[in-house]
Design a protein around this motif. Structure first.
Motif, PDB file in Angstrom:
ATOM      1  N   GLY A 185       0.790  -1.234   0.000  1.00  0.00           N
ATOM      2  CA  GLY A 185       0.000   0.000   0.000  1.00  0.00           C
ATOM      3  C   GLY A 185       0.817   1.276   0.000  1.00  0.00           C
ATOM      4  O   GLY A 185       0.256   2.376  -0.140  1.00  0.00           O
ATOM      5  N   GLN A 186       2.152   1.176   0.147  1.00  0.00           N
ATOM      6  CA  GLN A 186       2.978   2.377   0.229  1.00  0.00           C
ATOM      7  C   GLN A 186       3.819   2.626  -1.020  1.00  0.00           C
ATOM      8  O   GLN A 186       4.544   3.616  -1.092  1.00  0.00           O
ATOM      9  CB  GLN A 186       3.940   2.254   1.424  1.00  0.00           C
ATOM     10  CG  GLN A 186       3.266   1.981   2.758  1.00  0.00           C
ATOM     11  CD  GLN A 186       4.287   1.754   3.858  1.00  0.00           C
ATOM     12  OE1 GLN A 186       5.084   2.639   4.165  1.00  0.00           O
ATOM     13  NE2 GLN A 186       4.282   0.557   4.444  1.00  0.00           N
ATOM     14  N   VAL A 187       3.710   1.733  -2.011  1.00  0.00           N
ATOM     15  CA  VAL A 187       4.653   1.797  -3.129  1.00  0.00           C
ATOM     16  C   VAL A 187       4.508   3.059  -3.974  1.00  0.00           C
ATOM     17  O   VAL A 187       5.452   3.459  -4.666  1.00  0.00           O
ATOM     18  CB  VAL A 187       4.529   0.545  -4.037  1.00  0.00           C
ATOM     19  CG1 VAL A 187       4.902  -0.706  -3.274  1.00  0.00           C
ATOM     20  CG2 VAL A 187       3.120   0.440  -4.622  1.00  0.00           C
ATOM     21  N   PHE A 188       3.335   3.709  -3.931  1.00  0.00           N
ATOM     22  CA  PHE A 188       3.138   4.921  -4.739  1.00  0.00           C
ATOM     23  C   PHE A 188       3.494   6.192  -3.966  1.00  0.00           C
ATOM     24  O   PHE A 188       3.289   7.300  -4.475  1.00  0.00           O
ATOM     25  CB  PHE A 188       1.703   4.997  -5.252  1.00  0.00           C
ATOM     26  CG  PHE A 188       1.332   3.865  -6.173  1.00  0.00           C
ATOM     27  CD1 PHE A 188       1.916   3.757  -7.424  1.00  0.00           C
ATOM     28  CD2 PHE A 188       0.421   2.904  -5.777  1.00  0.00           C
ATOM     29  CE1 PHE A 188       1.579   2.717  -8.283  1.00  0.00           C
ATOM     30  CE2 PHE A 188       0.077   1.859  -6.621  1.00  0.00           C
ATOM     31  CZ  PHE A 188       0.668   1.754  -7.875  1.00  0.00           C
ATOM     32  N   GLU A 224      -3.272  -0.445 -10.150  1.00  0.00           N
ATOM     33  CA  GLU A 224      -3.323  -1.361  -9.029  1.00  0.00           C
ATOM     34  C   GLU A 224      -2.068  -2.222  -9.047  1.00  0.00           C
ATOM     35  O   GLU A 224      -1.460  -2.440 -10.110  1.00  0.00           O
ATOM     36  CB  GLU A 224      -4.571  -2.245  -9.108  1.00  0.00           C
ATOM     37  CG  GLU A 224      -5.878  -1.455  -9.077  1.00  0.00           C
ATOM     38  CD  GLU A 224      -7.082  -2.325  -9.393  1.00  0.00           C
ATOM     39  OE1 GLU A 224      -6.854  -3.461  -9.892  1.00  0.00           O
ATOM     40  OE2 GLU A 224      -8.216  -1.880  -9.165  1.00  0.00           O
ATOM     41  N   VAL A 225      -1.710  -2.734  -7.870  1.00  0.00           N
ATOM     42  CA  VAL A 225      -0.521  -3.573  -7.770  1.00  0.00           C
ATOM     43  C   VAL A 225      -0.850  -4.798  -6.936  1.00  0.00           C
ATOM     44  O   VAL A 225      -1.570  -4.709  -5.935  1.00  0.00           O
ATOM     45  CB  VAL A 225       0.663  -2.789  -7.151  1.00  0.00           C
ATOM     46  CG1 VAL A 225       0.309  -2.242  -5.784  1.00  0.00           C
ATOM     47  CG2 VAL A 225       1.896  -3.670  -7.061  1.00  0.00           C
ATOM     48  N   SER A 226      -0.354  -5.939  -7.377  1.00  0.00           N
ATOM     49  CA  SER A 226      -0.447  -7.172  -6.597  1.00  0.00           C
ATOM     50  C   SER A 226       0.939  -7.793  -6.576  1.00  0.00           C
ATOM     51  O   SER A 226       1.656  -7.772  -7.582  1.00  0.00           O
ATOM     52  CB  SER A 226      -1.462  -8.137  -7.207  1.00  0.00           C
ATOM     53  OG  SER A 226      -1.100  -8.478  -8.535  1.00  0.00           O
ATOM     54  N   SER A 227       1.337  -8.345  -5.426  1.00  0.00           N
ATOM     55  CA  SER A 227       2.696  -8.847  -5.322  1.00  0.00           C
ATOM     56  C   SER A 227       2.804  -9.903  -4.238  1.00  0.00           C
ATOM     57  O   SER A 227       1.998  -9.934  -3.289  1.00  0.00           O
ATOM     58  CB  SER A 227       3.664  -7.692  -5.025  1.00  0.00           C
ATOM     59  OG  SER A 227       5.001  -8.132  -5.057  1.00  0.00           O
ATOM     60  N   GLU A 228       3.792 -10.751  -4.380  1.00  0.00           N
ATOM     61  CA  GLU A 228       4.090 -11.759  -3.375  1.00  0.00           C
ATOM     62  C   GLU A 228       5.609 -11.928  -3.322  1.00  0.00           C
ATOM     63  O   GLU A 228       6.263 -12.073  -4.363  1.00  0.00           O
ATOM     64  CB  GLU A 228       3.424 -13.085  -3.715  1.00  0.00           C
ATOM     65  CG  GLU A 228       3.621 -14.148  -2.656  1.00  0.00           C
ATOM     66  CD  GLU A 228       2.873 -15.434  -2.980  1.00  0.00           C
ATOM     67  OE1 GLU A 228       3.159 -16.455  -2.336  1.00  0.00           O
ATOM     68  OE2 GLU A 228       2.019 -15.407  -3.890  1.00  0.00           O
ATOM     69  N   VAL A 229       6.156 -11.882  -2.125  1.00  0.00           N
ATOM     70  CA  VAL A 229       7.601 -11.982  -1.962  1.00  0.00           C
ATOM     71  C   VAL A 229       8.105 -13.305  -2.545  1.00  0.00           C
ATOM     72  O   VAL A 229       7.573 -14.377  -2.253  1.00  0.00           O
ATOM     73  CB  VAL A 229       7.987 -11.870  -0.475  1.00  0.00           C
ATOM     74  CG1 VAL A 229       9.484 -12.131  -0.286  1.00  0.00           C
ATOM     75  CG2 VAL A 229       7.617 -10.489   0.067  1.00  0.00           C
ATOM     76  N   GLY A 230       9.128 -13.201  -3.394  1.00  0.00           N
ATOM     77  CA  GLY A 230       9.730 -14.378  -3.997  1.00  0.00           C
ATOM     78  C   GLY A 230       8.999 -14.918  -5.197  1.00  0.00           C
ATOM     79  O   GLY A 230       9.491 -15.843  -5.854  1.00  0.00           O
ATOM     80  N   THR A 239       5.704  -9.493  -9.079  1.00  0.00           N
ATOM     81  CA  THR A 239       4.820  -8.326  -8.939  1.00  0.00           C
ATOM     82  C   THR A 239       4.131  -8.044 -10.268  1.00  0.00           C
ATOM     83  O   THR A 239       4.729  -8.229 -11.326  1.00  0.00           O
ATOM     84  CB  THR A 239       5.625  -7.087  -8.514  1.00  0.00           C
ATOM     85  OG1 THR A 239       6.308  -7.374  -7.292  1.00  0.00           O
ATOM     86  CG2 THR A 239       4.724  -5.873  -8.316  1.00  0.00           C
ATOM     87  N   ALA A 240       2.887  -7.597 -10.189  1.00  0.00           N
ATOM     88  CA  ALA A 240       2.147  -7.219 -11.395  1.00  0.00           C
ATOM     89  C   ALA A 240       1.490  -5.863 -11.166  1.00  0.00           C
ATOM     90  O   ALA A 240       0.812  -5.647 -10.150  1.00  0.00           O
ATOM     91  CB  ALA A 240       1.093  -8.263 -11.737  1.00  0.00           C
ATOM     92  N   PHE A 241       1.721  -4.939 -12.104  1.00  0.00           N
ATOM     93  CA  PHE A 241       1.040  -3.640 -12.103  1.00  0.00           C
ATOM     94  C   PHE A 241      -0.002  -3.655 -13.204  1.00  0.00           C
ATOM     95  O   PHE A 241       0.295  -4.032 -14.350  1.00  0.00           O
ATOM     96  CB  PHE A 241       2.038  -2.505 -12.329  1.00  0.00           C
ATOM     97  CG  PHE A 241       2.902  -2.224 -11.151  1.00  0.00           C
ATOM     98  CD1 PHE A 241       2.493  -1.305 -10.194  1.00  0.00           C
ATOM     99  CD2 PHE A 241       4.120  -2.880 -10.961  1.00  0.00           C
ATOM    100  CE1 PHE A 241       3.279  -1.036  -9.087  1.00  0.00           C
ATOM    101  CE2 PHE A 241       4.906  -2.624  -9.860  1.00  0.00           C
ATOM    102  CZ  PHE A 241       4.488  -1.703  -8.920  1.00  0.00           C
TER     103      PHE A 241
END
Length: 599
Positions: free
Chosen positions: A536-539, A575-581, A584-586
């Protein structure tokens, strides 16, 4: 004896009788009945009646002496007032108006049948001066300011004769003191009860501590008003707010009350009928209102609009339980005055809320500016320190090998500063609220392909696979430079955080969102990913992940903030979705055509 001066126009004939029993209390009615009896006796007439003028423009019979049938039929009932017909048909006699029965037409008689009473007595004689059952004798009782307060009727003279100037002079001499007495009682009811109720309401409002938000203020005020006033509930519904118990009819009620406000009225809601609409005639109470009143245990509801000037602010509802007193004229006037006070308090409370919100925003802005300055200073300190250190080495006559290493380090630091300056300028440009977005065709397909071609060497150098799905002729309306910046930042961000040998995919496709045509751009990688707590802070400008792997990759923390600003200026979403390892998809959606008011 006919109410309201005896006659009705064609456009009034269809009206139902206005709301009755809205004037005064039993004690006041008893006093006026005693006056009516005294007037009849001293004036030499069998019947005397008094109609009080209400603030809504209607008359209500409040006392009738000498005719039990008329009392049963008329007391507590209201009627419209037709002064112009009264004057046109009648003969003025020293403050009185006598209307001979033979001057009435069929419409007048129909009106009397609905709103008045004709005694079932024959004329005492057939002479031209004989009083007839349809005759009327009425006096307009006015205040010192010439405002009409009541009508006084005399009927069935004991002499059996129509009035003459001489007989009227004798009546005036006998009962003239009664005129002022009636006016005084009517005005005392008009203002006395109003002052009492208004004082109670204002005392309740003053008991609410200042500085509260609008909702808290209204809740406290409603509780205080119930405690000190003769009401069982007080509710305030502000314009634009929703009332769960009324859904989906809240908007309809708000529209009705806005019209009531513009016309200077109110509504008295009873289980079967509602009073106070245009024309003041009753309409059936909507089932949703009847159902709500039953659920709340109310027998009547007074709804008064709240507003200032032409602005409708909301509605105040005062409820009474079944069997409680009906709402009388002076109480309604008092609540109107309370609503006026409440409008000022609501506006004051809103101003205070806005001031608090503005102060909070200013504090946030100051904190944000401080954080940006601190972050920027921190980011610039490292490359500047590198530059100074290597310059000092040059001053000590370094070897050629050391010079080459120093020059390379200074070059990297200079580029880092240059990149940060470029990003800061881009962020400032995209964040400028006064900068309009150009409305020109932008070939999104071509721009994205060019971005891929421009960064392809970067992918090759790190062994990344770039997979694209870019159909041709996807055109939007907007600004080419901003779109170019967004696409380049998305790709470079994906390359940066993807391990050598990884994959980056980029696709474009048409997609409608909420019946609005647009284009969906998806940039995905199988890189290091982002922690769920940081997505939630990437922007946020200058945000850098706390991840050790992410920190090892150089950057200003401004690229994603620039992407978000560009998308917002084009009325799109990101929007962004991501999972460590995992990666990431924007996902960016841009409308084919942005609105003309985009800033």
């Amino acid at each position: 004896m006919a109410a309201g001066g005896a006659v009705v126009q064609d456009d009034i004939k269809a009206w139902t009788r206005p709301r009755g029993q809205a004037w005064g209390n039993e004690a006041q009615r008893a006093v006026l009945h005693a006056i009516a009896e005294d007037v009849a006796r001293r004036a030499g007439y069998r019947v005397a009646g008094i109609e009080a003028m209400r603030s809504d423009g209607f008359l209500e019979f409040v006392a009738i002496a000498g005719n039990p049938d008329a009392s049963v039929e008329l007391l507590g009932r209201a009627s419209p007032f037709m002064l112009h017909r009264l004057i046109a048909l009648g003969t003025p006699l020293d403050g009185w108006v006598h209307t001979p029965g033979e001057r009435l037409d069929d419409d007048d008689r129909e009106y009397i049948a609905d709103y008045g009473h004709i005694p079932d007595r024959p004329s005492s004689s057939d002479g031209a001066d004989a009083w007839r059952p349809e005759d009327q004798l009425v006096r307009l009782l006015k205040s010192e300011a010439s405002d009409l307060r009541a009508l006084l009727y005399l009927d069935e003279p004991l002499s059996g004769l129509r009035p003459t100037p001489e007989s009227i002079a004798a009546v005036n001499a006998e009962i003239h003191v009664m005129y002022d007495a009636v006016v005084s009682i009517v005005e005392r009811e008009l203002y006395g009860e109003q002052v009492r109720m208004l004082t109670q309401a204002r005392t309740a409002m003053q008991s609410v501590r200042p500085g509260m938000g609008v909702d808290d203020f209204l809740s406290e005020m409603s509780r205080a008003m119930v405690e000190v006033m003769a009401v069982d509930s007080v509710d305030v519904l502000l314009a634009g707010h929703r009332a769960p118990d009324l859904e989906p009819h809240t908007a309809v009620l708000e529209d009705q009350m806005r019209q009531v406000w513009l016309k200077g009225g109110h509504l008295v809601v009873e289980p079967t009928q509602t009073w106070g609409f245009v024309g003041q005639h009753a309409v059936p109470t909507p089932e949703v209102m009847s159902r709500l009143m039953r659920r709340l245990g109310l027998g009547s509801w007074l709804l008064v609009p709240i507003g200032m000037g032409e602005e409708y602010l909301g509605t105040m509802g005062l409820g009474r339980k079944p069997g409680g007193d009906r709402w009388i004229d002076s109480e309604i006037n008092a609540v109107d005055a309370v609503a006026s006070d409440l409008a000022s308090l609501i506006l004051d409370s809103r101003l205070m809320e806005r001031e608090r919100t503005l102060n909070a925003s200013l504090r946030d802005l100051v904190a944000h500016r401080r954080d940006m300055v601190n972050t920027l200073a921190h980011e610039l300190r490292t490359p500047v320190s590198v530059l100074r250190m290597h310059l000092e080495l040059f001053a000590e006559d370094p070897t050629a090998v050391e010079a080459a290493e120093s020059l390379a380090a200074m070059d990297r630091s200079a580029r880092r500063i240059e990149n940060m300056i470029d990003d800061l300028m881009a962020l400032a440009t995209e964040s400028d609220p006064g900068r309009a977005t150009p409305h020109e065709p932008v070939d999104l397909s071509t721009i994205v392909r060019e971005s891929c071609d421009f960064l392809a060497p970067v992918a090759e150098a790190t062994g990344l696979e770039l997979v694209t799905d870019i159909p041709g002729d996807l055109v939007i309306t907007g600004e080419a430079a901003g779109i170019q910046r967004m696409a380049t930042n998305l790709l470079s961000n994906a390359f940066k955080y993807t391990q050598p040998g990884g994959r980056v995919t980029l696709s474009l496709a048409r997609e409608a969102v909420e019946d609005r045509d647009g284009i969906r751009l998806i940039c995905a990688d199988d890189g290091i990913g982002i922690a769920e707590s940081e997505v939630g802070q990437v922007f946020t400008p200058f945000f850098r992940s706390s991840s050790k792997e992410a920190r090892e990759r150089p950057g200003t923390g401004l690229g994603l903030a620039i992407i978000e600003r560009v998308v917002q200026r084009h009325q799109g979403t990101v929007e962004v979705s991501s999972e460590v390892g995992v990666g990431t998809a924007f996902s960016v959606w841009l409308p084919l055509s942005a609105g003309a008011d985009v800033r």
